[in-house]
Write an enzyme that holds these catalytic residues in place. Structure first.
Site, mmCIF file in Angstrom:
data_model
loop_
_atom_site.group_PDB
_atom_site.id
_atom_site.type_symbol
_atom_site.label_atom_id
_atom_site.label_comp_id
_atom_site.label_asym_id
_atom_site.label_seq_id
_atom_site.Cartn_x
_atom_site.Cartn_y
_atom_site.Cartn_z
ATOM 1 N N LYS A 45 0.875 -1.171 0.000
ATOM 2 C CA LYS A 45 0.000 0.000 0.000
ATOM 3 C C LYS A 45 0.911 1.219 0.000
ATOM 4 C CE LYS A 45 -1.986 3.030 2.020
ATOM 5 N NZ LYS A 45 -1.796 4.460 1.660
ATOM 6 N N GLY A 90 6.216 4.964 8.568
ATOM 7 C CA GLY A 90 5.412 6.184 8.530
ATOM 8 C C GLY A 90 5.463 6.873 9.870
ATOM 9 N N SER A 91 4.452 7.648 10.154
ATOM 10 C CA SER A 91 4.467 8.436 11.386
ATOM 11 C C SER A 91 4.184 7.554 12.609
ATOM 12 C CB SER A 91 3.404 9.525 11.294
ATOM 13 O OG SER A 91 2.136 8.925 11.141
ATOM 14 N N THR A 92 4.634 8.031 13.748
ATOM 15 C CA THR A 92 4.377 7.316 15.004
ATOM 16 C C THR A 92 2.875 7.246 15.277
ATOM 17 O OG1 THR A 92 6.538 7.874 15.898
ATOM 18 C CG2 THR A 92 4.796 7.430 17.501
ATOM 19 N N GLY A 121 1.520 4.545 13.196
ATOM 20 C CA GLY A 121 2.085 3.301 13.731
ATOM 21 C C GLY A 121 1.265 2.792 14.917
ATOM 22 N N GLU A 130 8.488 1.264 11.576
ATOM 23 C CA GLU A 130 9.586 2.226 11.415
ATOM 24 C C GLU A 130 8.920 3.587 11.433
ATOM 25 O OE1 GLU A 130 12.680 1.485 11.186
ATOM 26 O OE2 GLU A 130 12.847 -0.521 10.354
ATOM 27 N N CYS A 137 13.167 10.441 7.979
ATOM 28 C CA CYS A 137 12.838 10.050 9.357
ATOM 29 C C CYS A 137 14.048 10.211 10.277
ATOM 30 C CB CYS A 137 12.349 8.623 9.377
ATOM 31 S SG CYS A 137 13.464 7.527 8.502
ATOM 32 N N GLU A 155 8.394 16.166 15.277
ATOM 33 C CA GLU A 155 9.013 15.925 13.977
ATOM 34 C C GLU A 155 8.385 16.859 12.948
ATOM 35 O OE1 GLU A 155 8.042 12.217 11.990
ATOM 36 O OE2 GLU A 155 10.162 11.979 11.503
HETATM 37 P P1 NAP Z 1 1.891 8.494 7.536
HETATM 38 O O1 NAP Z 1 0.919 9.565 7.365
HETATM 39 O O2 NAP Z 1 2.012 7.812 8.838
HETATM 40 O O3 NAP Z 1 1.579 7.433 6.404
HETATM 41 C C1 NAP Z 1 2.322 6.253 6.224
HETATM 42 C C2 NAP Z 1 1.453 5.245 5.517
HETATM 43 O O4 NAP Z 1 0.349 4.902 6.372
HETATM 44 C C3 NAP Z 1 0.837 5.781 4.222
HETATM 45 O O5 NAP Z 1 0.782 4.743 3.278
HETATM 46 C C4 NAP Z 1 -0.529 6.202 4.684
HETATM 47 O O6 NAP Z 1 -1.484 6.243 3.661
HETATM 48 C C5 NAP Z 1 -0.872 5.143 5.695
HETATM 49 N N1 NAP Z 1 -1.901 5.579 6.627
HETATM 50 C C6 NAP Z 1 -2.224 6.855 6.990
HETATM 51 N N2 NAP Z 1 -3.257 6.852 7.863
HETATM 52 C C7 NAP Z 1 -3.603 5.563 8.060
HETATM 53 C C8 NAP Z 1 -4.600 4.918 8.846
HETATM 54 N N3 NAP Z 1 -5.460 5.606 9.592
HETATM 55 N N4 NAP Z 1 -4.663 3.571 8.809
HETATM 56 C C9 NAP Z 1 -3.806 2.861 8.031
HETATM 57 N N5 NAP Z 1 -2.869 3.408 7.266
HETATM 58 C C10 NAP Z 1 -2.748 4.745 7.280
HETATM 59 O O7 NAP Z 1 3.359 8.973 7.181
HETATM 60 P P2 NAP Z 1 3.787 9.848 5.952
HETATM 61 O O8 NAP Z 1 3.279 11.224 6.178
HETATM 62 O O9 NAP Z 1 3.435 9.156 4.688
HETATM 63 O O10 NAP Z 1 5.376 9.793 6.084
HETATM 64 C C11 NAP Z 1 6.074 10.586 6.973
HETATM 65 C C12 NAP Z 1 6.381 9.831 8.253
HETATM 66 O O11 NAP Z 1 7.062 8.623 7.951
HETATM 67 C C13 NAP Z 1 7.292 10.592 9.175
HETATM 68 O O12 NAP Z 1 6.815 10.519 10.488
HETATM 69 C C14 NAP Z 1 8.608 9.835 9.075
HETATM 70 O O13 NAP Z 1 9.431 9.933 10.203
HETATM 71 C C15 NAP Z 1 8.164 8.451 8.837
HETATM 72 N N6 NAP Z 1 9.221 7.670 8.220
HETATM 73 C C16 NAP Z 1 9.900 6.769 8.982
HETATM 74 C C17 NAP Z 1 10.920 6.013 8.423
HETATM 75 C C18 NAP Z 1 11.678 5.011 9.236
HETATM 76 O O14 NAP Z 1 12.316 4.154 8.645
HETATM 77 N N7 NAP Z 1 11.645 5.046 10.547
HETATM 78 C C19 NAP Z 1 11.250 6.176 7.077
HETATM 79 C C20 NAP Z 1 10.549 7.111 6.345
HETATM 80 C C21 NAP Z 1 9.529 7.841 6.924
HETATM 81 P P3 NAP Z 1 -1.895 7.626 2.945
HETATM 82 O O15 NAP Z 1 -0.743 8.546 2.989
HETATM 83 O O16 NAP Z 1 -2.220 7.195 1.587
HETATM 84 O O17 NAP Z 1 -3.079 8.175 3.671
#
Ligand code: NAP
Ligand code: MG
Length: 496
Positions: free
Chosen positions: A190, A243-245, A248, A266, A301, A399
């Site tokens: 996804k 993705g975001s905490t 997560g 992650e 991240c 963040e």
């Molecule tokens: P995000 O909003 O948490 O989204 C990550 C994924 O989860 C996307 O595919 C998103 O889909 C999906 N998602 C969002 N809401 C959801 C829900 N309610 N239920 C199930 N899935 C859901 O993160 P982002 O804004 O894309 O990315 C930025 C974040 O990623 C930052 O916090 C960053 O630190 C983190 N990150 C961490 C790492 C690591 O390795 N630790 C690496 C890269 C990024 P949609 O976007 O399509 O809604």
């Protein structure tokens, strides 16, 4: 770099990205017929329509992935055969390097120099590395009494969902799908709604590489629909999430509310980059620290978003830092000379700019940047630095995920460690010092998945990546990534 700005721009004008889901080896629209527009963040122009998958598509994809897994065409294929196909998949990605780099650049605004030189080759390398690993890892025989033989084998888990973010769309995808598939599982990807194009495209390349239909299904769509449906599905055995905490934590509840599927996370970070007065090379530290926060427009991240500098060198360091940042070329991501592009979308730009306002209100000093770049259509934000930040300020705690660095002055290593660890996150940290004792002390004391000494963002596929604390758990890359995607089975033979 092979192509010029004009050539990339010409290619970009001709590209018609595939936006449909990929299920059972075919591109298909969402069952509902719904789509959403994919906007290029550098131009604000549409790149086309993307299938908006939801529960019905998830049910279809999971049923297919399950059937394929149980049939064993992949899950029980000889490791050396799986290896050949994953290596071929990696080769095909490299053969399509121009196309994939371009798609990634248009989709997420990442500079073409980065997508071409970093993202695409690193993604291929990840698939190749895990492919080559498969027929070199052995199972175990336990040291039991001589009247028994106890065999411990790794088995694939089954159907694994990979839910990934938009900052490194292709690379995060490969960090997940390479070990998932290598371990013999079926995977449903996804991608983030902001950046689905490369994930959709490579599904076809997997088929071309000889990976059976249904081993890799791709469901573009929103997190609240497709992502949540995968998280709650009773027949998904594990979720690999980056993705975001905040999101997560949702996955932990999805697991508890459904089938206790294994979750690996992650998540975010607020990593301390500590520069001590005995830093061996201030210029190198300046450059690495600048790229540690401004690479990928700060959408990393593990970005060094808290810059902790020892008091006695802070003026000299900040001066050099500012001079270096002025040389960063921000602009059209299709220009091979560009070093920093836009942030991913308007929402993210507004979020970053609102943190800048908060920083000012909280009393930090804006040293440079802080604004949307004038005269550009896209979501361009200036490289931004705050000084006189305290660790209690919002810009030191949350963040931002954009090109904003919060500089904090520290009096010595002990204070730097205390401040460095005073965060809910624990993804990465760095220390710049010439003193081996300080380096060891810091690496032991800092609570983070990786501690760099005299480097920032260094690493390769052989080293595990992931967080402590609320940065998540489970590791990507390295042989340890297998742990998340296989179960251990003991077979106990009682000998007569
Ligand atoms: P995000 O909003 O948490 O989204 C990550 C994924 O989860 C996307 O595919 C998103 O889909 C999906 N998602 C969002 N809401 C959801 C829900 N309610 N239920 C199930 N899935 C859901 O993160 P982002 O804004 O894309 O990315 C930025 C974040 O990623 C930052 O916090 C960053 O630190 C983190 N990150 C961490 C790492 C690591 O390795 N630790 C690496 C890269 C990024 P949609 O976007 O399509 O809604
Ligand atoms: Mg999102």
């Amino acid at each position: 770099m092979t192509l010029s700005k004009a050539q990339w721009t010409e290619k970009a004008a001709l590209i018609r990205p595939e936006g449909r889901a990929f299920i059972a080896g075919k591109y298909v629209p969402a069952a509902s017929g719904k789509t959403f527009a994919k906007i290029n963040p550098a131009t604000m122009l549409s790149l086309g329509e993307i299938a908006s998958c939801d529960l019905e598509d998830v049910n279809r994809a999971v049923a297919n992935s399950r059937a394929v897994f149980e049939a064993g065409h992949w899950s029980r294929m000889a490791p050396k055969e799986r290896k050949l196909r994953l290596v071929r998949f990696a080769e095909l990605i490299l053969q399509h390097r121009d196309e994939l780099a371009l798609l990634e650049t248009l989709d997420a605004g990442k500079p073409i120099a980065n997508t071409y030189h970093d993202d695409v080759p690193a993604s291929a390398n990840c698939l190749r590395w895990f492919g080559e690993l498969i027929d070199k890892v052995y199972d175990e025989v336990a040291p039991t009494a001589s009247s028994t033989v106890a065999m411990i084998r790794r088995e694939p888990i089954g159907v694994v969902a990979a839910v990934v973010p938009w900052n490194f769309p292709l690379l995060m995808t490969c960090w997940k799908i390479a070990p998932i598939m290598a371990a013999g599982n079926s995977v449903i990807l996804k991608p983030a709604e902001q950046s689905p194009l490369t994930g959709i495209r490579i599904a076809e390349l997997a088929i071309e590489a000889g990976i059976p239909e249904g081993v890799l299904n791709v469901l573009p769509g929103y997190g609240e629909t497709a992502g949540q449906a995968l998280g709650l599905h009773m027949d998904v055995d594990a979720v690999a999430f980056t993705g975001s905490t905040e999101v997560g934590k949702y996955f932990m509840t999805y697991s508890g509310r459904s089938n206790l599927k294994r979750i690996s996370l992650e998540c975010g970070g607020k990593s301390p980059n500590i520069v001590l007065a005995d830093c061996p090379d201030l210029d190198r530290a300046v450059e690495a620290s600048a790229w540690g926060i401004f690479y990928n427009a700060g959408e990393i991240c593990s970005a060094g978003s808290r810059l902790l500098v020892e008091e006695s060198i802070k003026d000299a360091f900040f001066e050099k830092f500012e001079c270096f940042v002025k040389t960063i070329r921000v602009g059209d991501p299709l220009d091979p000379e560009t070093q920093m592009g836009p942030v991913v979308d308007t929402k993210q730009m507004d979020r970053v700019l609102s943190y800048v306002e908060t920083g000012k209100q909280d009393g930090a000093t804006l040293r440079f940047g802080g604004k949307r770049i004038a005269g550009k259509e896209g979501c361009f934000v200036e490289p931004t630095m705050f000084e006189n930040v305290t660790n209690q300020m919002t810009i030191a705690r949350e963040e931002i995920f954009g090109p904003v660095v919060s500089a904090i002055t520290v009096k010595d290593l002990d204070e730097a460690i205390a401040i460095g660890n005073d965060t809910v996150y624990g993804l990465a940290a760095a220390v710049w010092t010439s003193d081996l004792n300080k380096a060891f002390k810091a690496s032991a004391a800092l609570k983070a998945g990786v501690v760099w000494i005299n480097a920032y963002e260094a690493g390769d596929i052989t080293t595990p990546f992931g967080g402590f604390k609320q940065s998540g758990f489970g590791r990507d890359k390295s042989i340890h990534a297998f742990d998340k995607y296989s179960d251990l089975k003991t077979t106990w033979f009682a000998l007569s």
